[in-house]
Design a protein around this motif. Structure first.
Motif, PDB file in Angstrom:
ATOM      1  N   TYR A   1       0.817  -1.206   0.000  1.00  0.00           N
ATOM      2  CA  TYR A   1       0.000   0.000   0.000  1.00  0.00           C
ATOM      3  C   TYR A   1       0.855   1.262   0.000  1.00  0.00           C
ATOM      4  O   TYR A   1       1.956   1.290   0.550  1.00  0.00           O
ATOM      5  CB  TYR A   1      -0.921   0.014   1.217  1.00  0.00           C
ATOM      6  N   LEU A   2       0.323   2.306  -0.622  1.00  0.00           N
ATOM      7  CA  LEU A   2       0.916   3.639  -0.551  1.00  0.00           C
ATOM      8  C   LEU A   2       0.223   4.397   0.578  1.00  0.00           C
ATOM      9  O   LEU A   2      -0.790   3.951   1.123  1.00  0.00           O
ATOM     10  CB  LEU A   2       0.759   4.363  -1.879  1.00  0.00           C
ATOM     11  N   MET A   3       0.744   5.573   0.917  1.00  0.00           N
ATOM     12  CA  MET A   3       0.227   6.286   2.077  1.00  0.00           C
ATOM     13  C   MET A   3      -1.159   6.878   1.862  1.00  0.00           C
ATOM     14  O   MET A   3      -1.810   7.304   2.815  1.00  0.00           O
ATOM     15  CB  MET A   3       1.212   7.382   2.487  1.00  0.00           C
ATOM     16  N   ASN A   4      -1.645   6.902   0.625  1.00  0.00           N
ATOM     17  CA  ASN A   4      -3.004   7.379   0.376  1.00  0.00           C
ATOM     18  C   ASN A   4      -4.010   6.237   0.304  1.00  0.00           C
ATOM     19  O   ASN A   4      -5.179   6.452  -0.038  1.00  0.00           O
ATOM     20  CB  ASN A   4      -3.056   8.204  -0.915  1.00  0.00           C
ATOM     21  N   GLY A   5      -3.566   5.024   0.613  1.00  0.00           N
ATOM     22  CA  GLY A   5      -4.464   3.875   0.610  1.00  0.00           C
ATOM     23  C   GLY A   5      -4.465   3.092  -0.688  1.00  0.00           C
ATOM     24  O   GLY A   5      -4.995   1.973  -0.732  1.00  0.00           O
ATOM     25  N   ASN A   6      -3.915   3.639  -1.754  1.00  0.00           N
ATOM     26  CA  ASN A   6      -3.813   2.894  -3.012  1.00  0.00           C
ATOM     27  C   ASN A   6      -2.840   1.739  -2.842  1.00  0.00           C
ATOM     28  O   ASN A   6      -1.952   1.774  -1.987  1.00  0.00           O
ATOM     29  CB  ASN A   6      -3.341   3.808  -4.150  1.00  0.00           C
ATOM     30  N   LYS A   7      -3.004   0.719  -3.651  1.00  0.00           N
ATOM     31  CA  LYS A   7      -2.139  -0.446  -3.511  1.00  0.00           C
ATOM     32  C   LYS A   7      -1.613  -0.895  -4.868  1.00  0.00           C
ATOM     33  O   LYS A   7      -2.211  -0.644  -5.919  1.00  0.00           O
ATOM     34  CB  LYS A   7      -2.871  -1.595  -2.832  1.00  0.00           C
ATOM     35  N   VAL A   8      -0.461  -1.541  -4.803  1.00  0.00           N
ATOM     36  CA  VAL A   8       0.090  -2.222  -5.969  1.00  0.00           C
ATOM     37  C   VAL A   8       0.257  -3.683  -5.581  1.00  0.00           C
ATOM     38  O   VAL A   8       0.559  -3.999  -4.424  1.00  0.00           O
ATOM     39  CB  VAL A   8       1.439  -1.620  -6.403  1.00  0.00           C
ATOM     40  N   THR A   9       0.048  -4.561  -6.519  1.00  0.00           N
ATOM     41  CA  THR A   9       0.174  -5.995  -6.270  1.00  0.00           C
ATOM     42  C   THR A   9       1.397  -6.514  -7.011  1.00  0.00           C
ATOM     43  O   THR A   9       1.544  -6.280  -8.220  1.00  0.00           O
ATOM     44  CB  THR A   9      -1.081  -6.751  -6.726  1.00  0.00           C
ATOM     45  N   ILE A  10       2.259  -7.185  -6.281  1.00  0.00           N
ATOM     46  CA  ILE A  10       3.503  -7.682  -6.884  1.00  0.00           C
ATOM     47  C   ILE A  10       3.572  -9.198  -6.743  1.00  0.00           C
ATOM     48  O   ILE A  10       3.014  -9.781  -5.805  1.00  0.00           O
ATOM     49  CB  ILE A  10       4.745  -7.034  -6.231  1.00  0.00           C
ATOM     50  N   ASP A  11       4.263  -9.820  -7.666  1.00  0.00           N
ATOM     51  CA  ASP A  11       4.474 -11.267  -7.642  1.00  0.00           C
ATOM     52  C   ASP A  11       5.825 -11.556  -7.001  1.00  0.00           C
ATOM     53  O   ASP A  11       6.855 -11.018  -7.430  1.00  0.00           O
ATOM     54  CB  ASP A  11       4.427 -11.838  -9.060  1.00  0.00           C
ATOM     55  N   ILE A  12       5.815 -12.393  -5.968  1.00  0.00           N
ATOM     56  CA  ILE A  12       7.034 -12.682  -5.217  1.00  0.00           C
ATOM     57  C   ILE A  12       7.093 -14.171  -4.876  1.00  0.00           C
ATOM     58  O   ILE A  12       6.152 -14.922  -5.128  1.00  0.00           O
ATOM     59  CB  ILE A  12       7.065 -11.890  -3.892  1.00  0.00           C
ATOM     60  N   LYS A  13       8.211 -14.575  -4.294  1.00  0.00           N
ATOM     61  CA  LYS A  13       8.299 -15.852  -3.604  1.00  0.00           C
ATOM     62  C   LYS A  13       7.957 -15.603  -2.133  1.00  0.00           C
ATOM     63  O   LYS A  13       8.337 -14.574  -1.568  1.00  0.00           O
ATOM     64  CB  LYS A  13       9.705 -16.440  -3.708  1.00  0.00           C
ATOM     65  N   SER A  14       7.266 -16.522  -1.505  1.00  0.00           N
ATOM     66  CA  SER A  14       6.817 -16.314  -0.127  1.00  0.00           C
ATOM     67  C   SER A  14       7.972 -16.125   0.848  1.00  0.00           C
ATOM     68  O   SER A  14       7.790 -15.574   1.929  1.00  0.00           O
ATOM     69  CB  SER A  14       5.948 -17.489   0.327  1.00  0.00           C
ATOM     70  N   THR A  15       9.173 -16.574   0.472  1.00  0.00           N
ATOM     71  CA  THR A  15      10.329 -16.461   1.356  1.00  0.00           C
ATOM     72  C   THR A  15      11.318 -15.381   0.917  1.00  0.00           C
ATOM     73  O   THR A  15      12.428 -15.304   1.441  1.00  0.00           O
ATOM     74  CB  THR A  15      11.056 -17.815   1.460  1.00  0.00           C
ATOM     75  N   ASP A  16      10.931 -14.543  -0.045  1.00  0.00           N
ATOM     76  CA  ASP A  16      11.811 -13.455  -0.474  1.00  0.00           C
ATOM     77  C   ASP A  16      12.119 -12.532   0.701  1.00  0.00           C
ATOM     78  O   ASP A  16      11.238 -12.233   1.510  1.00  0.00           O
ATOM     79  CB  ASP A  16      11.149 -12.640  -1.589  1.00  0.00           C
ATOM     80  N   GLN A  17      13.376 -12.047   0.767  1.00  0.00           N
ATOM     81  CA  GLN A  17      13.750 -11.147   1.842  1.00  0.00           C
ATOM     82  C   GLN A  17      13.280  -9.727   1.523  1.00  0.00           C
ATOM     83  O   GLN A  17      12.860  -9.417   0.412  1.00  0.00           O
ATOM     84  CB  GLN A  17      15.262 -11.180   2.069  1.00  0.00           C
ATOM     85  N   THR A  18      13.367  -8.863   2.515  1.00  0.00           N
ATOM     86  CA  THR A  18      12.754  -7.541   2.426  1.00  0.00           C
ATOM     87  C   THR A  18      13.261  -6.721   1.249  1.00  0.00           C
ATOM     88  O   THR A  18      12.473  -6.078   0.538  1.00  0.00           O
ATOM     89  CB  THR A  18      12.979  -6.775   3.740  1.00  0.00           C
ATOM     90  N   ASP A  19      14.567  -6.702   1.009  1.00  0.00           N
ATOM     91  CA  ASP A  19      15.079  -5.892  -0.094  1.00  0.00           C
ATOM     92  C   ASP A  19      14.550  -6.361  -1.445  1.00  0.00           C
ATOM     93  O   ASP A  19      14.320  -5.550  -2.343  1.00  0.00           O
ATOM     94  CB  ASP A  19      16.611  -5.900  -0.095  1.00  0.00           C
ATOM     95  N   ASP A  20      14.348  -7.668  -1.606  1.00  0.00           N
ATOM     96  CA  ASP A  20      13.777  -8.182  -2.848  1.00  0.00           C
ATOM     97  C   ASP A  20      12.371  -7.618  -3.070  1.00  0.00           C
ATOM     98  O   ASP A  20      12.012  -7.203  -4.173  1.00  0.00           O
ATOM     99  CB  ASP A  20      13.704  -9.709  -2.819  1.00  0.00           C
ATOM    100  N   VAL A  21      11.582  -7.626  -2.007  1.00  0.00           N
ATOM    101  CA  VAL A  21      10.199  -7.157  -2.093  1.00  0.00           C
ATOM    102  C   VAL A  21      10.163  -5.641  -2.273  1.00  0.00           C
ATOM    103  O   VAL A  21       9.352  -5.109  -3.042  1.00  0.00           O
ATOM    104  CB  VAL A  21       9.406  -7.583  -0.841  1.00  0.00           C
ATOM    105  N   THR A  22      11.052  -4.926  -1.572  1.00  0.00           N
ATOM    106  CA  THR A  22      11.130  -3.468  -1.721  1.00  0.00           C
ATOM    107  C   THR A  22      11.417  -3.083  -3.169  1.00  0.00           C
ATOM    108  O   THR A  22      10.768  -2.190  -3.738  1.00  0.00           O
ATOM    109  CB  THR A  22      12.236  -2.897  -0.815  1.00  0.00           C
ATOM    110  N   GLU A  23      12.374  -3.758  -3.776  1.00  0.00           N
ATOM    111  CA  GLU A  23      12.754  -3.430  -5.150  1.00  0.00           C
ATOM    112  C   GLU A  23      11.667  -3.817  -6.139  1.00  0.00           C
ATOM    113  O   GLU A  23      11.455  -3.126  -7.138  1.00  0.00           O
ATOM    114  CB  GLU A  23      14.085  -4.096  -5.485  1.00  0.00           C
ATOM    115  N   ALA A  24      10.955  -4.908  -5.850  1.00  0.00           N
ATOM    116  CA  ALA A  24       9.844  -5.305  -6.728  1.00  0.00           C
ATOM    117  C   ALA A  24       8.724  -4.274  -6.665  1.00  0.00           C
ATOM    118  O   ALA A  24       8.132  -3.911  -7.695  1.00  0.00           O
ATOM    119  CB  ALA A  24       9.317  -6.683  -6.325  1.00  0.00           C
TER     120      ALA A  24
END
Length: 480
Positions: A123-146
């Protein structure tokens, strides 16, 4: 970061044999449950790669041939806690893929999570959201960059933002729970968090000096704008009626850059506002509201219907610690209703340090905010740069001992220290600050000349202590 092992649990393996598992908490939140043998395997890997030179290498509790008594179990828990706290203060280790891989694999095993494809809402700070495809065990930096890539944020600006777990309050505001660290999986952490929570992408820097760089990009400008609008609506900025009317007019016209430039002129811009708490300054049992940002802490006190304010500069905080107040169980574990206290030692005059104690449920969040501001000050002072995705190095596949004696694998990345711009650093030092940059050692040496006027409150047990690497003990009375 704050590591603790507040309690243990007795478990049985697949063969029915009993063992003790140590519940590791990171930044006040349960992260994983680890056996002594797993800690020992991690310790041996550290010794193999670092020799005995790493900080805390001599603190690991030795093996025992016979079953442990209750007293010995308590002692082992305490020694393991001190060990992981010491290790986490060694920058070479805590930023390496071995440390991150160990904690990531332990979280994955504790939650019984196997890597699989998942969709994750950010989610962004205005409540909007983006949906990303990840692996359930991806570490934080992977998800941040995605998430940054999906939003369209350029690489140079990705790490001016970070992922936070936030929960919705009754007032429909999003309340910060904590910032996610790179040794955890955001997917696992979000699903295991208590209450109604969501993953939020928000600004993570404190010094407005970075605003111009961030505002140079259209996407980053929008992210900064919507966060500032949310903070204004939440009452975090202070100003006159005319100033807020001006902000409303600019927001109505969608003049984002002008809105931000005007908001920067208002008090507490870019700050985080903590929940009301109790301090012993200027008087015992004083109710205050604390905000943090732009190299300072602000204490606001209501007296006779008016706000009075005290300001504490980050550069004059010598150190701080998290403490725990409350009784313990017969096993020596702390009870769940124990209170948290943040204590910081402040240079109140040229040669006088004083402990100031803050009792608050947000003590760990407050401590991490202090740490983040100190790291940012050091970065600016030394001419460093905020890391970029290209700075990350993917580590090898690591193998760690599992709870059942098997093997758990993990792959994590590390970000080596970014070399300083030596020409810029030398210019800053000669023109702006004739004194040499303070190292940790010099800070300790400088503070030898001071004496503490008081100790943190009696009855508290310190669980973590942080030395301020940018403490400036060389001030004169004219600076006070």
């Amino acid at each position: 970061m704050h590591f603790s092992i507040p309690d243990t649990e007795e478990c049985k393996d697949d063969r029915g044999s009993s063992f003790t598992s140590y519940n590791l908490h990171v930044n006040g939140v349960f992260h994983c449950s680890v056996r002594y043998s797993q800690f020992h395997d991690f310790h041996e890997q550290l010794k193999k790669e670092s020799g005995n030179s790493f900080y805390g290498s001599d603190r690991f509790p030795p093996k025992k041939l016979l079953p442990l008594t209750s007293v010995q179990k308590k002692e082992r828990r305490e020694r393991l806690e001190k060990y992981i706290q010491a290790v986490s203060q060694d920058g070479r280790i805590v930023n390496g893929d071995l440390f991150k891989g160990f904690l990531l694999s332990a979280q994955k095993e504790t939650r019984r999570e196997e890597p699989r494809d998942e969709s994750l809402n950010v989610y962004l700070m205005n409540g909007n959201k983006v949906t990303i495809d990840i692996k359930s065990t991806d570490q934080t930096d992977d998800v941040t960059e995605a998430a940054a890539a999906k939003i369209g944020l350029p690489d140079d600006l990705v790490y001016f933002f970070a992922l936070f777990i936030m929960k919705e309050t009754k007032e429909k505001h999003a309340e910060i729970v904590r910032r996610l660290q790179d040794f955890e999986s955001p997917y696992i952490s979000l699903n295991s968090a208590e209450g109604r929570n969501k993953l939020v992408f928000r600004r993570c820097y404190w010094d407005p000096i970075f605003d111009e760089e961030v505002m140079s990009n259209r996407v980053a400008l929008q992210l900064l704008y919507i966060q500032t609008v949310q903070e204004v609506q939440q009452g975090w900025l202070s100003g006159t009626k005319e100033q807020f009317k001006r902000l409303d007019a600019l927001r109505t016209k969608n003049s984002r850059r002008e809105y931000l430039q005007f908001a920067k002129t208002m008090k507490y811009y870019g700050h985080i506002i903590f929940k009301p708490c109790i301090v012993d300054y200027p008087e015992p049992d004083t109710k205050v509201t604390i905000s943090a940002g732009n190299k300072e802490l602000y204490f606001r006190v209501k007296e006779e219907g008016k706000d009075k304010e005290g300001v504490f500069r980050i550069t004059r905080i010598r150190c701080w610690r998290i403490s725990l107040l409350g009784e313990t169980n017969p096993t020596g574990d702390h009870k769940s209703d124990s209170q948290l206290q943040l204590s910081f030692e402040y240079l109140v005059s040229k040669s006088k340090l004083q402990w100031i104690n803050v009792v608050t449920e947000e003590a760990i969040l407050m401590s991490l905010t202090l740490q983040s501001m100190v790291e940012e000050l050091l970065l600016v002072k030394r001419g460093g740069k905020v890391k970029r995705p290209s700075d990350r190095i993917k580590g090898p596949t690591r193998q760690f001992k599992g709870r059942d004696g098997g093997v758990v694998t993990s792959v994590s990345s590390t970000t080596p220290g970014i070399p300083e711009d030596s020409s810029k650093a030398s210019t800053q030092q000669s023109e702006e600050d004739p004194k040499p940059l303070l190292s940790t050692g010099s800070v300790k040496k400088i503070t030898d000349m001071f004496h503490s006027t008081q100790s943190p409150s009696p009855g508290f047990v310190a669980t973590s202590s942080v030395e301020n690497d940018i403490f400036d003990g060389g001030i004169g009375e004219e600076d006070l």
